[in-house]
Design a protein around this motif. Structure first.
Motif, mmCIF file in Angstrom:
data_model
loop_
_atom_site.group_PDB
_atom_site.id
_atom_site.type_symbol
_atom_site.label_atom_id
_atom_site.label_comp_id
_atom_site.label_asym_id
_atom_site.label_seq_id
_atom_site.Cartn_x
_atom_site.Cartn_y
_atom_site.Cartn_z
ATOM 1 N N ASP A 191 0.787 -1.164 0.053
ATOM 2 C CA ASP A 191 0.095 0.004 -0.161
ATOM 3 C C ASP A 191 0.812 1.240 -0.019
ATOM 4 O O ASP A 191 0.649 2.259 -0.787
ATOM 5 N N LEU A 192 1.867 1.109 0.857
ATOM 6 C CA LEU A 192 2.774 2.469 1.054
ATOM 7 C C LEU A 192 3.479 2.757 -0.260
ATOM 8 O O LEU A 192 3.551 3.757 -0.557
ATOM 9 N N ALA A 193 3.996 1.547 -0.764
ATOM 10 C CA ALA A 193 5.125 1.695 -1.894
ATOM 11 C C ALA A 193 4.244 2.257 -3.120
ATOM 12 O O ALA A 193 4.692 2.938 -3.744
ATOM 13 N N ARG A 194 2.830 1.825 -3.272
ATOM 14 C CA ARG A 194 2.032 2.180 -4.336
ATOM 15 C C ARG A 194 1.833 3.688 -4.142
ATOM 16 O O ARG A 194 2.023 4.540 -5.265
ATOM 17 N N GLN A 195 1.531 4.270 -3.056
ATOM 18 C CA GLN A 195 1.025 5.845 -2.798
ATOM 19 C C GLN A 195 2.319 6.454 -3.030
ATOM 20 O O GLN A 195 2.351 7.704 -3.372
ATOM 21 N N ALA A 196 3.346 5.823 -2.483
ATOM 22 C CA ALA A 196 4.661 6.785 -2.612
ATOM 23 C C ALA A 196 5.437 6.725 -3.981
ATOM 24 O O ALA A 196 6.409 7.389 -4.317
ATOM 25 N N SER A 198 9.155 0.712 -5.296
ATOM 26 C CA SER A 198 8.636 -0.616 -5.337
ATOM 27 C C SER A 198 8.760 -1.311 -3.927
ATOM 28 O O SER A 198 9.311 -0.626 -3.054
ATOM 29 N N ALA A 199 8.020 -2.148 -3.892
ATOM 30 C CA ALA A 199 7.773 -2.999 -2.716
ATOM 31 C C ALA A 199 9.128 -3.366 -1.937
ATOM 32 O O ALA A 199 9.388 -3.556 -0.694
ATOM 33 N N GLY A 200 10.062 -3.761 -2.902
ATOM 34 C CA GLY A 200 11.423 -4.112 -2.425
ATOM 35 C C GLY A 200 12.019 -3.250 -1.761
ATOM 36 O O GLY A 200 13.003 -3.441 -0.856
ATOM 37 N N MET A 201 12.193 -2.128 -2.556
ATOM 38 C CA MET A 201 12.765 -0.865 -2.134
ATOM 39 C C MET A 201 12.270 -0.383 -0.707
ATOM 40 O O MET A 201 13.073 -0.136 0.041
ATOM 41 N N LEU A 202 10.985 -0.365 -0.583
ATOM 42 C CA LEU A 202 10.388 0.144 0.707
ATOM 43 C C LEU A 202 10.785 -0.910 1.729
ATOM 44 O O LEU A 202 11.183 -0.785 3.132
ATOM 45 N N MET A 254 7.723 9.255 0.797
ATOM 46 C CA MET A 254 6.988 8.550 1.943
ATOM 47 C C MET A 254 6.534 9.494 2.934
ATOM 48 O O MET A 254 5.433 9.186 3.323
ATOM 49 N N SER A 255 6.873 10.848 2.985
ATOM 50 C CA SER A 255 6.265 11.662 3.973
ATOM 51 C C SER A 255 4.830 11.981 3.715
ATOM 52 O O SER A 255 3.788 12.119 4.438
ATOM 53 N N ARG A 256 4.762 12.269 2.163
ATOM 54 C CA ARG A 256 3.506 12.661 1.753
ATOM 55 C C ARG A 256 2.564 11.476 1.698
ATOM 56 O O ARG A 256 1.247 11.793 2.132
#
Length: 208
Positions: free
Chosen positions: A41-46, A49-53, A71-73
């Protein structure tokens, strides 16, 4: 793989190098969990990639300013919020056996030895742990009375300890927690040597 003989096995240099990344990752995870978001969810909104997150949250990657802003946004927190845990001071005092700092306190001249085992820094509440030793040369002395609270734990020996108008016969393993503004201190040294742990807690604004 053989270990480098010149390398200290207890070295923490590697851990220190990524303390900032670890602190940022923990904060990101904490805010994400509070919002009930998954990594995906966070990776998509930011826009990551999920891997990077995952690497960021595990302290395995140093996020760029653009990544921090993204990420802050997505988490609706300021960028500076990710650095709070890293900036907070966390003190620790390690004292090896027999290495406590000898302190002059009331009773020292009566043969009572005080070794300070640590001291809180920059806090509103002061915590002072002492190892107190009373040997054959020790004698009773005028009682203490100071601000705060105190905890004593008998490590060795026996002592009759006064607090206010009450007396407590204490042996090894016994403890006493009390308001330190009442008169207190050893009333009778029953079995020497005596070793006790004393922990004093008081407000920095108060008088010790």
């Amino acid at each position: 793989m053989k270990a480098n003989k010149d390398q200290d096995p207890h070295s923490t240099s590697g851990a220190k190098e990524n303390q900032l990344e670890v602190a940022i990752g923990r904060q990101v995870r904490e805010y994400r969990v509070k919002l009930g978001m998954t990594v995906a969810d966070l990776a998509r909104q930011a826009g990551l990639s999920a891997g990077m997150l995952s690497k960021v949250e595990n302290g395995g990657a140093s996020p760029s300013l653009a990544t921090l802003q993204a990420m802050s946004r997505a988490l609706n927190v300021p960028v500076t919020a990710f650095f709070r845990k890293f900036e907070e001071q966390r003190d620790a005092t390690f004292v090896q056996a027999g290495q406590g700092l000898a302190i002059e306190r009331r009773g020292t001249r009566a043969g009572h030895q005080y070794h300070l085992l640590g001291h809180s820094i920059g806090k509103s509440m002061v915590v002072e742990p002492y190892l107190v030793t009373l040997t054959e040369t020790a004698d009773v002395f005028p009682i203490f009375q100071h601000a705060g609270q105190e905890f004593i734990y008998i490590v060795e020996g026996e002592v009759t300890y006064r607090h206010g108008d009450k007396l407590y016969h204490m042996r090894a393993g016994d403890s006493l927690f009390f308001d330190a503004d009442a008169p207190h201190g050893p009333e009778e040294l029953t079995k020497l040597p005596i070793r006790l742990l004393s922990v004093i807690v008081y407000s920095r604004a108060g008088d010790n």
